[in-house]
Scaffold this active site. Sequence first.
Site, PDB file in Angstrom:
ATOM      1  CG  ASP A 146      -2.296   0.616   0.914  1.00  0.00           C
ATOM      2  OD1 ASP A 146      -2.304   1.802   0.554  1.00  0.00           O
ATOM      3  OD2 ASP A 146      -3.334  -0.051   1.042  1.00  0.00           O
ATOM      4  CG  HIS A 223      -5.364   3.743   0.756  1.00  0.00           C
ATOM      5  ND1 HIS A 223      -4.928   2.456   0.494  1.00  0.00           N
ATOM      6  CD2 HIS A 223      -6.645   3.801   0.316  1.00  0.00           C
ATOM      7  CE1 HIS A 223      -5.912   1.779  -0.095  1.00  0.00           C
ATOM      8  NE2 HIS A 223      -6.962   2.567  -0.204  1.00  0.00           N
ATOM      9  CB  SER A 549      -9.197   0.398  -0.200  1.00  0.00           C
ATOM     10  OG  SER A 549      -8.683   0.583  -1.482  1.00  0.00           O
TER      11      SER A 549
END
Length: 764
Positions: A146, A223, A549
């Site tokens: 990520d 994220h 996600s």
Amino acid sequence: MDKNQNIFSFFFVSLLLFQNANVYTWALSESKVYIVYMGARQHGDVNRITSTHNDMLTSVLGSRKAAVGSMIYSYRHGFSGFAAMMTESQAQTIANLPGVVKVMPNSVYKLQTTRTWDYLGLPYNSANTLLNDSKMGDDIIVAVLDSGVTPENEAYSDKGVGPIPSKWKGYCESGQMFDPKKNCNRKLIGARYFIDGYLAYKGQPGITTGIRDYISPRDADGHGTHTSSTAAGSPVSNVSYKGLSLGTFRGGAPRARLAIYKVGWEDGLFTDADILKGFDTAIHDGVDVISASFGANVPLYSELYPQAGAVSFGSFHAVAQGISVVAAGGNSGPAAQTVSNGEPWIITVAANTPDRAFPTPITLGNGQTLMGQSLFTGKDTGVVNLVAAQGPCESLSTNSRWITGNMVLCFTGMRGSDLEVAGFVGRARAVVRMMRGLGIIVAQKPFTSLDAYDDSFPSVQVDYETGTKILYYIVSIRDPKARLSPSKTQIGKPISSVIAKYSARGPYTINSVILKPDIAAPGTNILAAYVPENPAIPISTFQIISGTSMATPHVAGIVALLKATNPNWSPAAIKSAIVTTAWTCDPSSGQPIFNEGETMSKLADAFDYGGGIINPNKARYPGLIYDMSTADYLQCLCAMGYDSSVVSGLAGQTTACNNGISILNVNFPSITIPNLNGSVTLTRTVTNVGPVNSVYKVMVESPKGITVAVTPSTLNFSPNVKKMSFSVQISTSYGSNTGYYFGSLTWNDGVNNVKIPISVKTMY
């Protein structure tokens, strides 16, 4: 948050570093990154593998110096290949060399974000649950590919965590604002970053100047911090988002270890070269699970094999090594045929809403109170003037002077993905705030993600029905007023789960016989760790985000728990256990699961959620599993029409394709027939992982107008009979049909219901 899932890896060809400045300038403008995929490793000498890669590149570029200068990565652990800068003609030349399976240009991927664990039946410190049986995932290593990590967050505390597992071969890498001695511990045991592919994509190979990101494993986006903490974050008490969703935060496998591979950079972009290096390194390091919350956009297309990219190849080699790979299905819903990351060996994840909402009261001047949804944490607006926009929310602009001093009601007129609509909503809110408006009420089609409503500015979303009621109030009175109160947190009944509008849907365009997505998990309004607002003050920060996600690490955390309790299960066995035990009704209310989209009247089906919503405790004891090996996946590719030479390159050894094999007979925990004409018979094999002496009887829910006959109808397992095969005859008298009908096939022993979805479309 991505036809034929071919299995080539690629490589990136580096810019030729010529001494002559004119030649160098030409090379820079003509070259780009290519990936040369050479299949499975032929031996274990990694230095020799890299030397072979350099020799091959030298033979094409003309000198060792040029080869070394153009090389970006050498993939030498999980598989063989390299990424380098080169021209198209050089790439074509290298594609014809012996040992090369495939050469393809670099592709770009995009990002696809706690009550949820209680909702899924895994309350903390509870007995008789998968969480307890697995010792919370202790000694399992979860890799997260990520945008990096925020190591100071309490979610990465190693308090109560034991020694680093002896199988771990990785390490933490130093870099900008990241010191391994301070930032890594027994929880965060690995942190690496791979940026060379991204730099080449930006046209500045090897040059990090101007990159708006930390050149280190540190997360600048948030994220990666959000996804990794969701998968395996340590418990943190008294966590909330500005007072909302207050409680104890924790990841799915709170005692599992985390290995972070930063492959995502500024603007949320990931490149094949960096992703492949992440997979290659994670395989070498000894991880157990890989979580990947990114994917390609649809429609999927490339030279020979749509979506044949880093996730395809890297995930295959990971699964071949016994590593489960969990990936996001994408945020392109609710339209059909939008799911990505659909390789048959991957667990592809859809997103559902948990049983939690954030109701926000709207009190009209006539005393009527209506409820919207928001993450509004500011002050009560008091009674203010209420006006309706004359056009859609998208038409609001700084020329709309009537906004000043008023609360604005507007309707979204845009049709598009949730992310696109959210962008327009965000702009409308910004306009109202800039024009000194007092708040905004946005009426839109079903849309439960609240990312665009997450600050102190008074704003709330309502559906069209509620919006119309407010509009009628406005036009029926001379001086309309309204009051917007801060949001509250509500859990449990009567809130029921739906498959999120943004969640990508099947059927899978690359090969519709492969049912995708596989499973759904909570992905809407998920609270998890995040980057601090002020990077200079690294306090523990938590944020609410939505997307597949966010659903993906929920599944990755559960896979870690299943790995801990069933260390000998293959990735296919774990996937089967998850799919066949899933909830097909709401876990909390028992109500049907609806499909959030243009209308809420449609019940969710297998193309929305695969097997259903993940049910961790049932997956611990599935009764039967539909198992598959690497050889099965290779034959699956053969059945999809791939040449034996390609399959052999992937396998690393000569593999003959059986021309008579049908993909319908591949042992998927599902049955999908996109073109039924008359009748077809297929087979499946189940393995007993429950009581040794078990008797299972079949139960069939046939799709409308379809006849399903199973032989035998009873399976008798004993100490000597652990596997049994059965045939399924599916027939129809229908003519051509433009849509699918859905049903299921369930094996029941009085305790377990081992259920797989059936989807059928007929044709002449």
